[in-house]
Enzyme design. Structure first.
Site, PDB file in Angstrom:
ATOM      1  N   GLN A  16       0.817  -1.227   0.000  1.00  0.00           N
ATOM      2  CA  GLN A  16       0.000   0.000   0.000  1.00  0.00           C
ATOM      3  C   GLN A  16       0.849   1.274   0.000  1.00  0.00           C
ATOM      4  O   GLN A  16       0.636   2.171  -0.811  1.00  0.00           O
ATOM      5  CB  GLN A  16      -0.912   0.000   1.231  1.00  0.00           C
ATOM      6  N   ILE A  17       1.810   1.348   0.927  1.00  0.00           N
ATOM      7  CA  ILE A  17       2.654   2.553   1.000  1.00  0.00           C
ATOM      8  C   ILE A  17       3.526   2.661  -0.244  1.00  0.00           C
ATOM      9  O   ILE A  17       3.649   3.732  -0.847  1.00  0.00           O
ATOM     10  CB  ILE A  17       3.513   2.570   2.281  1.00  0.00           C
ATOM     11  N   ASP A  43      10.526  -6.439  -3.424  1.00  0.00           N
ATOM     12  CA  ASP A  43       9.460  -7.040  -2.626  1.00  0.00           C
ATOM     13  C   ASP A  43       9.727  -8.538  -2.512  1.00  0.00           C
ATOM     14  O   ASP A  43      10.673  -9.066  -3.114  1.00  0.00           O
ATOM     15  CB  ASP A  43       8.076  -6.755  -3.215  1.00  0.00           C
ATOM     16  N   GLY A  90       8.367  -4.737   5.755  1.00  0.00           N
ATOM     17  CA  GLY A  90       8.566  -5.268   7.100  1.00  0.00           C
ATOM     18  C   GLY A  90       7.482  -6.286   7.398  1.00  0.00           C
ATOM     19  O   GLY A  90       6.576  -6.494   6.591  1.00  0.00           O
ATOM     20  N   ARG A  99       4.756  -9.601  20.959  1.00  0.00           N
ATOM     21  CA  ARG A  99       5.662  -8.542  20.505  1.00  0.00           C
ATOM     22  C   ARG A  99       7.022  -9.121  20.077  1.00  0.00           C
ATOM     23  O   ARG A  99       7.610  -8.693  19.089  1.00  0.00           O
ATOM     24  CB  ARG A  99       5.837  -7.541  21.657  1.00  0.00           C
ATOM     25  N   GLN A 113      18.598  -7.248   4.898  1.00  0.00           N
ATOM     26  CA  GLN A 113      18.608  -6.077   4.008  1.00  0.00           C
ATOM     27  C   GLN A 113      19.792  -5.162   4.307  1.00  0.00           C
ATOM     28  O   GLN A 113      20.355  -4.550   3.396  1.00  0.00           O
ATOM     29  CB  GLN A 113      17.274  -5.348   4.104  1.00  0.00           C
ATOM     30  N   ASN A 132       7.460  -0.560  10.796  1.00  0.00           N
ATOM     31  CA  ASN A 132       7.470  -0.621  12.248  1.00  0.00           C
ATOM     32  C   ASN A 132       8.003  -1.966  12.764  1.00  0.00           C
ATOM     33  O   ASN A 132       7.826  -2.977  12.102  1.00  0.00           O
ATOM     34  CB  ASN A 132       6.048  -0.396  12.779  1.00  0.00           C
ATOM     35  N   ASP A 160       4.196  11.650  11.976  1.00  0.00           N
ATOM     36  CA  ASP A 160       3.640  12.139  13.240  1.00  0.00           C
ATOM     37  C   ASP A 160       3.760  13.662  13.326  1.00  0.00           C
ATOM     38  O   ASP A 160       2.844  14.350  13.791  1.00  0.00           O
ATOM     39  CB  ASP A 160       4.377  11.486  14.409  1.00  0.00           C
ATOM     40  N   HIS A 188       8.341   6.198  17.064  1.00  0.00           N
ATOM     41  CA  HIS A 188       7.164   6.202  16.193  1.00  0.00           C
ATOM     42  C   HIS A 188       6.228   5.108  16.701  1.00  0.00           C
ATOM     43  O   HIS A 188       6.114   4.020  16.145  1.00  0.00           O
ATOM     44  CB  HIS A 188       7.556   5.951  14.736  1.00  0.00           C
TER      45      HIS A 188
END
Length: 333
Positions: A16-17, A43, A90, A99, A113, A132, A160, A188
């Site tokens: 998307q980005i 990608d 990511g 997490r 990378q 992120n 932000d 962030h």
């Protein structure tokens, strides 16, 4: 005389980005209307077909600045000779994931990378990490690309910063260009601290004034304003059912453009950079500071007064980043 083309890498380019970002780069939004571009897109293999579709669209758009497009799933090919790398790819956190699981996936991605950039990128390559956890992904990349100067590895907090400007302009019913010098301190993430204590507003046909005096509502500035900026990404996911893409792509362009071409005099922007201990923030983490840019280099704006409220918020977000660093390094073992 025509400028030499700049090679710009976008990872996660079929996402998307990436889909929002690559036409902005090709149109000159990132590096200016006179800078030819060779676009490198990377990608993962399952996205090969989609990536080729994006390349086809770039060809069909006939961008005058776009000299060539490299679309690949091989990081070594994608990183060859790049001058600017925008790391959008990511592993996103999925429902039910701990997490540490997310961190482990991203440590693996950014270690690989970083290795490709270390071997293949131009010596002066500037790196912007968007994916992120952006601050910690950038830190891992720095560790595994030691020949890239630490000042050339940054993460995106400009989104932000722009969100904070947008909230103030809406509140004051003025154009966003009339507000400047907000600061995003720290991560962030939802611990970031959007700080207006040094921000100013230039009302129409009037002189520059402090944001606090113009807003005249400290309660809003210290509560709702902060939480709105911190949680804006979640609000967009709730509304769109997808994460921020257009605004993230635009902010990435803003970040690189100011870094390469310079910030306007008297203005700073927010960038996640390697801490040198400024403002009592421990070194060894990537932390968002107010920075000015000139001749391709950033410098942390110094000498800003920090009140007790700000100190507490700045330290809390630094604490999160130290914990993330510990978690990330545990994933390397």
């Amino acid at each position: 005389m025509a400028k030499e083309p700049v090679r710009v890498l976008v990872t996660g380019a079929a996402g998307q980005i990436g889909y929002a970002l690559v036409p902005m780069i090709a149109r000159g939004v990132m590096l200016g209307s006179d800078q030819p571009i060779i676009l490198h897109m990377l990608d993962i293999e399952p996205a090969t077909e989609a990536l080729n579709g994006v390349k086809m669209e770039l060809v069909d758009a006939a961008f005058p600045l776009l000299i060539d497009v490299v679309a690949t799933t091989d990081a070594m090919v994608a990183c060859k000779g790049v001058n600017i790398a925008v790391m959008v790819g990511g592993f996103p956190r999925k429902e039910g994931m701990e997490r540490k699981d997310v961190m482990s996936k991203n440590v693996s991605i950014y270690k690989a990378q970083a290795s490709a950039l270390e071997k293949q990128a131009a010596p002066d390559c500037k790196v912007l990490v968007v994916a992120n956890p952006a601050n910690t992904n950038a830190l891992i990349l720095k560790e595994f690309a030691p020949s890239i100067p630490e000042k050339n590895i940054t993460c995106l907090t400009r989104l932000d910063h722009n969100r904070a400007l947008g909230q103030l302009s809406e509140r004051l019913k003025i154009h966003v260009g009339q507000v400047k010098n907000v600061i995003i301190w720290g991560s962030h993430s939802s611990t970031q601290y959007p700080d207006v204590n040094h921000a100013t507003v230039t009302p129409t046909n009037s002189e520059e004034k402090p944001v606090r005096s113009v807003v005249a509502d400290d309660n809003w500035l210290n509560t709702e304003f902060i939480t709105t900026v911190q949680q804006r990404g979640a609000a967009i996911i709730k509304a769109r059912k997808l994460s921020s893409a257009l605004s993230a792509a635009s902010a990435a362009c803003d970040h690189i453009r100011d870094w390469v071409l310079g910030t306007p005099k008297g203005t700073w922007v927010s960038m996640g950079v390697y801490s040198d201990g400024s403002y009592g923030i421990q070194s060894g983490i990537i932390y968002s500071f107010p920075v000015t840019c000139d001749k391709g280099q950033w410098s942390i704006a110094q000498g800003l007064k920090i009140d007790d409220f700000s100190r507490e918020k700045m330290d809390a977000t630094a604490k999160e980043l130290v914990e993330e660093k510990t978690l990330a390094y545990s994933c390397l073992n």
